[in-house]
Design an enzyme around this catalytic site. Structure first.
Site, PDB file in Angstrom:
ATOM      1  N   ARG A   6      34.478 -19.006 -39.107  1.00  0.00           N
ATOM      2  CA  ARG A   6      35.895 -19.065 -39.451  1.00  0.00           C
ATOM      3  C   ARG A   6      36.613 -17.800 -39.026  1.00  0.00           C
ATOM      4  O   ARG A   6      36.041 -16.722 -39.013  1.00  0.00           O
ATOM      5  CB  ARG A   6      36.064 -19.193 -40.971  1.00  0.00           C
ATOM      6  CG  ARG A   6      35.787 -20.541 -41.555  1.00  0.00           C
ATOM      7  CD  ARG A   6      36.859 -21.566 -41.258  1.00  0.00           C
ATOM      8  NE  ARG A   6      38.208 -21.033 -41.365  1.00  0.00           N
ATOM      9  CZ  ARG A   6      39.019 -21.193 -42.395  1.00  0.00           C
ATOM     10  NH1 ARG A   6      38.628 -21.869 -43.456  1.00  0.00           N
ATOM     11  NH2 ARG A   6      40.238 -20.696 -42.386  1.00  0.00           N
ATOM     12  N   ARG A  62      41.681 -20.742 -23.076  1.00  0.00           N
ATOM     13  CA  ARG A  62      41.621 -20.897 -21.619  1.00  0.00           C
ATOM     14  C   ARG A  62      41.837 -19.584 -20.885  1.00  0.00           C
ATOM     15  O   ARG A  62      41.653 -19.503 -19.677  1.00  0.00           O
ATOM     16  CB  ARG A  62      42.635 -21.948 -21.161  1.00  0.00           C
ATOM     17  CG  ARG A  62      42.391 -23.317 -21.785  1.00  0.00           C
ATOM     18  CD  ARG A  62      40.976 -23.827 -21.546  1.00  0.00           C
ATOM     19  NE  ARG A  62      40.753 -25.108 -22.221  1.00  0.00           N
ATOM     20  CZ  ARG A  62      39.637 -25.431 -22.791  1.00  0.00           C
ATOM     21  NH1 ARG A  62      38.609 -24.597 -22.812  1.00  0.00           N
ATOM     22  NH2 ARG A  62      39.499 -26.605 -23.369  1.00  0.00           N
ATOM     23  N   CYS A  74      43.875 -28.606 -31.389  1.00  0.00           N
ATOM     24  CA  CYS A  74      44.838 -28.001 -32.319  1.00  0.00           C
ATOM     25  C   CYS A  74      45.254 -29.032 -33.359  1.00  0.00           C
ATOM     26  O   CYS A  74      45.305 -30.223 -33.076  1.00  0.00           O
ATOM     27  CB  CYS A  74      46.094 -27.560 -31.580  1.00  0.00           C
ATOM     28  SG  CYS A  74      45.946 -25.990 -30.764  1.00  0.00           S
ATOM     29  N   GLU A  77      48.261 -27.237 -40.075  1.00  0.00           N
ATOM     30  CA  GLU A  77      47.730 -26.847 -41.383  1.00  0.00           C
ATOM     31  C   GLU A  77      48.517 -27.597 -42.466  1.00  0.00           C
ATOM     32  O   GLU A  77      49.703 -27.869 -42.312  1.00  0.00           O
ATOM     33  CB  GLU A  77      47.889 -25.335 -41.545  1.00  0.00           C
ATOM     34  CG  GLU A  77      47.121 -24.741 -42.683  1.00  0.00           C
ATOM     35  CD  GLU A  77      45.613 -24.772 -42.502  1.00  0.00           C
ATOM     36  OE1 GLU A  77      44.922 -24.959 -43.512  1.00  0.00           O
ATOM     37  OE2 GLU A  77      45.129 -24.605 -41.360  1.00  0.00           O
ATOM     38  N   ARG A  89      44.564 -20.407 -37.754  1.00  0.00           N
ATOM     39  CA  ARG A  89      43.183 -20.417 -38.210  1.00  0.00           C
ATOM     40  C   ARG A  89      42.308 -21.017 -37.113  1.00  0.00           C
ATOM     41  O   ARG A  89      42.768 -21.849 -36.335  1.00  0.00           O
ATOM     42  CB  ARG A  89      43.048 -21.233 -39.494  1.00  0.00           C
ATOM     43  CG  ARG A  89      43.720 -20.599 -40.697  1.00  0.00           C
ATOM     44  CD  ARG A  89      43.648 -21.539 -41.906  1.00  0.00           C
ATOM     45  NE  ARG A  89      44.106 -20.926 -43.124  1.00  0.00           N
ATOM     46  CZ  ARG A  89      45.377 -20.894 -43.522  1.00  0.00           C
ATOM     47  NH1 ARG A  89      46.319 -21.432 -42.784  1.00  0.00           N
ATOM     48  NH2 ARG A  89      45.713 -20.322 -44.664  1.00  0.00           N
ATOM     49  N   TYR A 107      38.907 -12.181 -40.377  1.00  0.00           N
ATOM     50  CA  TYR A 107      40.248 -12.328 -40.935  1.00  0.00           C
ATOM     51  C   TYR A 107      41.044 -11.093 -40.551  1.00  0.00           C
ATOM     52  O   TYR A 107      40.686  -9.984 -40.926  1.00  0.00           O
ATOM     53  CB  TYR A 107      40.182 -12.515 -42.459  1.00  0.00           C
ATOM     54  CG  TYR A 107      39.573 -13.852 -42.801  1.00  0.00           C
ATOM     55  CD1 TYR A 107      40.386 -14.966 -42.964  1.00  0.00           C
ATOM     56  CD2 TYR A 107      38.196 -14.014 -42.895  1.00  0.00           C
ATOM     57  CE1 TYR A 107      39.832 -16.215 -43.236  1.00  0.00           C
ATOM     58  CE2 TYR A 107      37.636 -15.254 -43.164  1.00  0.00           C
ATOM     59  CZ  TYR A 107      38.464 -16.348 -43.325  1.00  0.00           C
ATOM     60  OH  TYR A 107      37.914 -17.574 -43.580  1.00  0.00           O
ATOM     61  N   ARG A 115      40.376 -14.245 -47.788  1.00  0.00           N
ATOM     62  CA  ARG A 115      38.949 -14.170 -48.151  1.00  0.00           C
ATOM     63  C   ARG A 115      38.569 -12.718 -48.452  1.00  0.00           C
ATOM     64  O   ARG A 115      37.797 -12.110 -47.708  1.00  0.00           O
ATOM     65  CB  ARG A 115      38.088 -14.722 -47.033  1.00  0.00           C
ATOM     66  CG  ARG A 115      38.144 -16.212 -46.824  1.00  0.00           C
ATOM     67  CD  ARG A 115      37.653 -17.047 -48.021  1.00  0.00           C
ATOM     68  NE  ARG A 115      36.337 -16.732 -48.475  1.00  0.00           N
ATOM     69  CZ  ARG A 115      35.230 -17.364 -48.102  1.00  0.00           C
ATOM     70  NH1 ARG A 115      35.301 -18.361 -47.251  1.00  0.00           N
ATOM     71  NH2 ARG A 115      34.062 -17.018 -48.583  1.00  0.00           N
TER      72      ARG A 115
END
Length: 118
Positions: A6, A62, A74, A77, A89, A107, A115
């Site tokens: 993540r 890319r 893609c 959210e 994210r 992050y 987090r």
């Protein structure tokens, strides 16, 4: 074994240059921190908050040599009230023998509060 890695980063402005640049900064750090080789990547998912509409963050992938054939997608959210805005994210699905607790999730910028345990 397929593991998920993540990552998240905030974006300063809703324009293509800013979105792609931030996404590329994040993905490059995820690659570096976890020694990822494109040939072991099953797929990469990017999501963006509803206030980022000027570009697909996946375009950043890319810009990285050797990642041409990695499947990327893609998505939007979920717009949860009071959630972090201007956020990209990433989830990398990687074939690896690395233990879950050894994966380094990244992050950056304003997303560090998502987090704090990591």
């Amino acid at each position: 074994m397929i593991r998920g890695i993540r990552g998240a980063i905030t974006v300063k402005e809703n324009n293509e240059r800013e979105i792609v640049s931030a996404a590329e900064k994040l993905i490059r750090e995820m690659i570096r921190a976890n020694n990822i080789e494109a040939g072991y990547v099953a797929s990469v998912f990017f999501s963006a908050t509803e206030d980022l509409t000027a570009a697909f963050p996946a375009k950043a992938l890319r810009n990285i040599d050797g990642w041409t054939y990695v499947p990327v997608m893609c998505m939007a959210e979920i717009p949860v009230p009071s959630s972090l805005k201007m956020c990209v994210r990433v989830m990398i699905h990687l074939n690896t023998d690395t233990a879950q607790e050894e994966i380094e999730h990244i992050y950056m910028e304003g997303t560090k509060k998502l987090r704090p345990d990591l």
